[in-house]
Design a protein around this motif. Structure first.
Motif, PDB file in Angstrom:
ATOM      1  N   ILE A 116      19.837   0.081   4.862  1.00 10.94           N
ATOM      2  CA  ILE A 116      20.448   0.829   5.694  1.00 10.94           C
ATOM      3  C   ILE A 116      21.648   1.164   4.547  1.00 10.94           C
ATOM      4  N   THR A 117      22.028   0.642   3.716  1.00 12.87           N
ATOM      5  CA  THR A 117      22.318   0.997   2.253  1.00 12.87           C
ATOM      6  C   THR A 117      21.761   2.164   1.464  1.00 12.87           C
ATOM      7  N   ILE A 118      20.530   1.481   1.380  1.00 17.16           N
ATOM      8  CA  ILE A 118      19.365   2.201   0.802  1.00 17.16           C
ATOM      9  C   ILE A 118      19.666   4.486   1.768  1.00 17.16           C
ATOM     10  N   TRP A 119      19.155   4.438   2.609  1.00 18.12           N
ATOM     11  CA  TRP A 119      19.705   5.000   2.992  1.00 18.12           C
ATOM     12  C   TRP A 119      20.929   5.885   2.926  1.00 18.12           C
ATOM     13  N   ASN A 120      21.800   5.327   2.425  1.00 20.27           N
ATOM     14  CA  ASN A 120      23.688   5.890   2.333  1.00 20.27           C
ATOM     15  C   ASN A 120      23.617   5.845   1.455  1.00 20.27           C
ATOM     16  N   SER A 121      22.804   5.280   0.256  1.00 16.52           N
ATOM     17  CA  SER A 121      22.628   6.431  -1.583  1.00 16.52           C
ATOM     18  C   SER A 121      24.106   5.324  -1.386  1.00 16.52           C
ATOM     19  N   PHE A 122      24.032   4.392  -1.410  1.00 15.40           N
ATOM     20  CA  PHE A 122      24.426   2.740  -1.984  1.00 15.40           C
ATOM     21  C   PHE A 122      25.791   2.921  -1.697  1.00 15.40           C
ATOM     22  N   ASP A 123      26.261   4.203  -1.169  1.00 11.70           N
ATOM     23  CA  ASP A 123      28.249   4.798  -1.236  1.00 11.70           C
ATOM     24  C   ASP A 123      29.169   3.247  -0.466  1.00 11.70           C
ATOM     25  N   VAL A 127       1.086  -1.326  -0.049  1.00 15.37           N
ATOM     26  CA  VAL A 127      -0.229   0.356   0.161  1.00 15.37           C
ATOM     27  C   VAL A 127       0.931   1.181  -0.585  1.00 15.37           C
ATOM     28  N   ILE A 128       1.867   1.042   0.611  1.00  8.91           N
ATOM     29  CA  ILE A 128       2.597   1.897   1.569  1.00  8.91           C
ATOM     30  C   ILE A 128       3.434   2.765  -0.578  1.00  8.91           C
ATOM     31  N   SER A 129       3.831   1.787  -0.944  1.00 13.26           N
ATOM     32  CA  SER A 129       4.524   1.337  -2.125  1.00 13.26           C
ATOM     33  C   SER A 129       3.585   1.920  -3.792  1.00 13.26           C
ATOM     34  N   ALA A 130       2.393   1.451  -3.608  1.00 11.81           N
ATOM     35  CA  ALA A 130       1.990   1.910  -4.361  1.00 11.81           C
ATOM     36  C   ALA A 130       1.611   3.775  -4.272  1.00 11.81           C
ATOM     37  N   ALA A 131       0.712   4.023  -3.104  1.00 16.98           N
ATOM     38  CA  ALA A 131       0.273   5.306  -2.844  1.00 16.98           C
ATOM     39  C   ALA A 131       1.777   6.064  -2.885  1.00 16.98           C
ATOM     40  N   LEU A 132       2.983   6.058  -3.262  1.00 17.18           N
ATOM     41  CA  LEU A 132       3.941   6.897  -3.099  1.00 17.18           C
ATOM     42  C   LEU A 132       4.399   6.882  -4.467  1.00 17.18           C
ATOM     43  N   ALA A 133       3.683   6.000  -4.974  1.00 15.47           N
ATOM     44  CA  ALA A 133       4.541   5.853  -6.576  1.00 15.47           C
ATOM     45  C   ALA A 133       2.916   6.526  -7.577  1.00 15.47           C
ATOM     46  N   ILE A 134       2.143   6.621  -7.146  1.00 14.47           N
ATOM     47  CA  ILE A 134       0.558   7.663  -7.249  1.00 14.47           C
ATOM     48  C   ILE A 134       1.202   8.786  -6.605  1.00 14.47           C
ATOM     49  N   PHE A 135       1.524   9.340  -6.034  1.00 14.53           N
ATOM     50  CA  PHE A 135       2.094  10.733  -5.705  1.00 14.53           C
ATOM     51  C   PHE A 135       2.882  11.350  -6.203  1.00 14.53           C
ATOM     52  N   SER A 136       3.687   9.960  -6.448  1.00 11.99           N
ATOM     53  CA  SER A 136       5.178  10.790  -7.427  1.00 11.99           C
ATOM     54  C   SER A 136       4.335  11.226  -8.664  1.00 11.99           C
ATOM     55  N   ASP A 144      11.111   9.959  -1.954  1.00  8.65           N
ATOM     56  CA  ASP A 144      11.098   9.318  -2.820  1.00  8.65           C
ATOM     57  C   ASP A 144      11.182   7.588  -2.945  1.00  8.65           C
ATOM     58  N   GLY A 145      12.115   7.594  -3.530  1.00  5.79           N
ATOM     59  CA  GLY A 145      13.426   7.091  -3.775  1.00  5.79           C
ATOM     60  C   GLY A 145      13.605   5.802  -3.224  1.00  5.79           C
ATOM     61  N   TYR A 146      13.898   6.362  -1.707  1.00  8.88           N
ATOM     62  CA  TYR A 146      14.076   5.478  -0.747  1.00  8.88           C
ATOM     63  C   TYR A 146      13.139   5.245  -0.444  1.00  8.88           C
ATOM     64  N   ILE A 147      12.634   6.022  -0.309  1.00 10.37           N
ATOM     65  CA  ILE A 147      10.821   5.373   0.928  1.00 10.37           C
ATOM     66  C   ILE A 147      10.396   3.774  -0.449  1.00 10.37           C
ATOM     67  N   LEU A 148      10.306   4.738  -1.600  1.00  7.80           N
ATOM     68  CA  LEU A 148       9.790   3.329  -2.131  1.00  7.80           C
ATOM     69  C   LEU A 148      10.529   2.385  -2.335  1.00  7.80           C
ATOM     70  N   LEU A 149      11.945   2.252  -2.216  1.00  6.49           N
ATOM     71  CA  LEU A 149      13.131   1.049  -2.274  1.00  6.49           C
ATOM     72  C   LEU A 149      13.014   0.641  -0.785  1.00  6.49           C
ATOM     73  N   THR A 150      12.504   1.145   0.274  1.00  8.69           N
ATOM     74  CA  THR A 150      11.930  -0.164   1.395  1.00  8.69           C
ATOM     75  C   THR A 150      11.708  -0.248   1.666  1.00  8.69           C
ATOM     76  N   ALA A 151      10.120   0.559   1.073  1.00  7.91           N
ATOM     77  CA  ALA A 151       8.803  -0.677   1.458  1.00  7.91           C
ATOM     78  C   ALA A 151       9.270  -1.728   0.103  1.00  7.91           C
ATOM     79  N   LEU A 152       9.687  -1.685  -0.591  1.00 11.00           N
ATOM     80  CA  LEU A 152       9.769  -2.903  -1.176  1.00 11.00           C
ATOM     81  C   LEU A 152      10.451  -3.693  -1.351  1.00 11.00           C
ATOM     82  N   SER A 153      11.418  -3.683   0.143  1.00  5.54           N
ATOM     83  CA  SER A 153      12.215  -4.247   0.500  1.00  5.54           C
ATOM     84  C   SER A 153      12.328  -5.382   1.461  1.00  5.54           C
ATOM     85  N   ILE A 154      10.966  -4.215   2.469  1.00  6.37           N
ATOM     86  CA  ILE A 154      10.114  -4.883   3.547  1.00  6.37           C
ATOM     87  C   ILE A 154       9.156  -5.712   3.462  1.00  6.37           C
TER      88      ILE A 154
END
Length: 229
Positions: free
Chosen positions: A92-99, A24-33, A43-53
């Motif tokens: 963790i890597t997502i929110w660290n920009s995959f650095d 639901v979070i992933s779909a809502a974020l994608a529609i909002f964007s 937005d990308g970090y949140i979406l990837l986090t939701a997909l990971s979860i």
């Protein structure tokens, strides 16, 4: 390790609930964007986090089925722990920009191991006839070899087209056997139901040997019909 999941915590139900929320979070974020016309890094970090979860929830849900049946609990519990840990590191890597390259490799490797353990967990509860048991046994080393190849590729230990070809063959065999096993289990159950016979009269207890259709007991004369449900 089995006591980690008490009766009040149902991994299957929890995994399903988290999966629904993540989708639901992933779909809502994608529609909002899309409606907003832009897609920020956050937005990308949140979406990837939701997909990971969501992915972690799928693995947890799969192992929850095994735990619910009360079979191979240690393996299913370990699979849940490793899978959640792997996706936790990935977040963790997502929110660290995959650095951090090494952290990404650790996350991917842990996820591969968690997926392999989940596969083993599900394969272990399949009920297949003895003549097909070899397929069930073969599924374990195949998925193990596949996970090893993938981890080696992530860490740069496996290179070359030949390695990719071998990994592809092992992957195809693993998927094929994984699909075949539940089909064989289903056919076995259906075959067992078809062959099931009534061994006695429900009225007088006289021994009988019948399957489907109308029956008249030779002892008491009672008539009844047997059908599969």
């Amino acid at each position: 390790m089995n006591s980690m999941f008490s009766k009040s915590i149902n991994p299957k139900r929890t995994g399903l609930q988290v999966l629904i929320v993540s989708v639901v979070i992933s779909a809502a974020l994608a529609i909002f964007s899309l409606l907003r016309g832009e897609f920020s890094d956050t937005d990308g970090y949140i979406l990837l986090t939701a997909l990971s979860i969501a992915a972690a929830s799928v693995l947890t849900l799969s192992n929850g089925i095994v735990l619910e049946q009360g079979r191979n609990k240690p393996l299913a519990t370990l699979a849940i722990i490793v899978s959640v840990a792997g996706f936790g590191i990935l977040i963790i890597t997502i929110w660290n920009s995959f650095d951090h390259d090494d952290l990404i490799k650790i996350a991917a490797s842990t996820i591969f191991v968690g997926t392999m353990l989940t596969h083993w967990s599900l394969v272990s509860i399949a009920r297949v006839p003895a003549r097909f048991r070899l397929l069930q046994v073969a599924a374990f080393p195949l998925s193990g070899v596949l996970a090893t190849f993938l981890i080696g590729i992530v860490w740069g230990l496996e290179e070359g087209s030949q390695t990719a070809q071998i990994a592809g063959v092992v992957g195809i065999l693993t998927v094929a056997i994984t699909i075949i096993l539940p089909v064989l289990q289903r056919l076995t159950v259906a075959e067992g139901r078809t062959r099931r016979k009534i061994s006695y009269c429900p009225y007088c207890g006289k021994s009988l040997n019948v399957t489907n259709g109308s029956i008249t007991c030779p002892s008491c004369g009672a008539s009844f019909r047997v059908r599969q449900v």
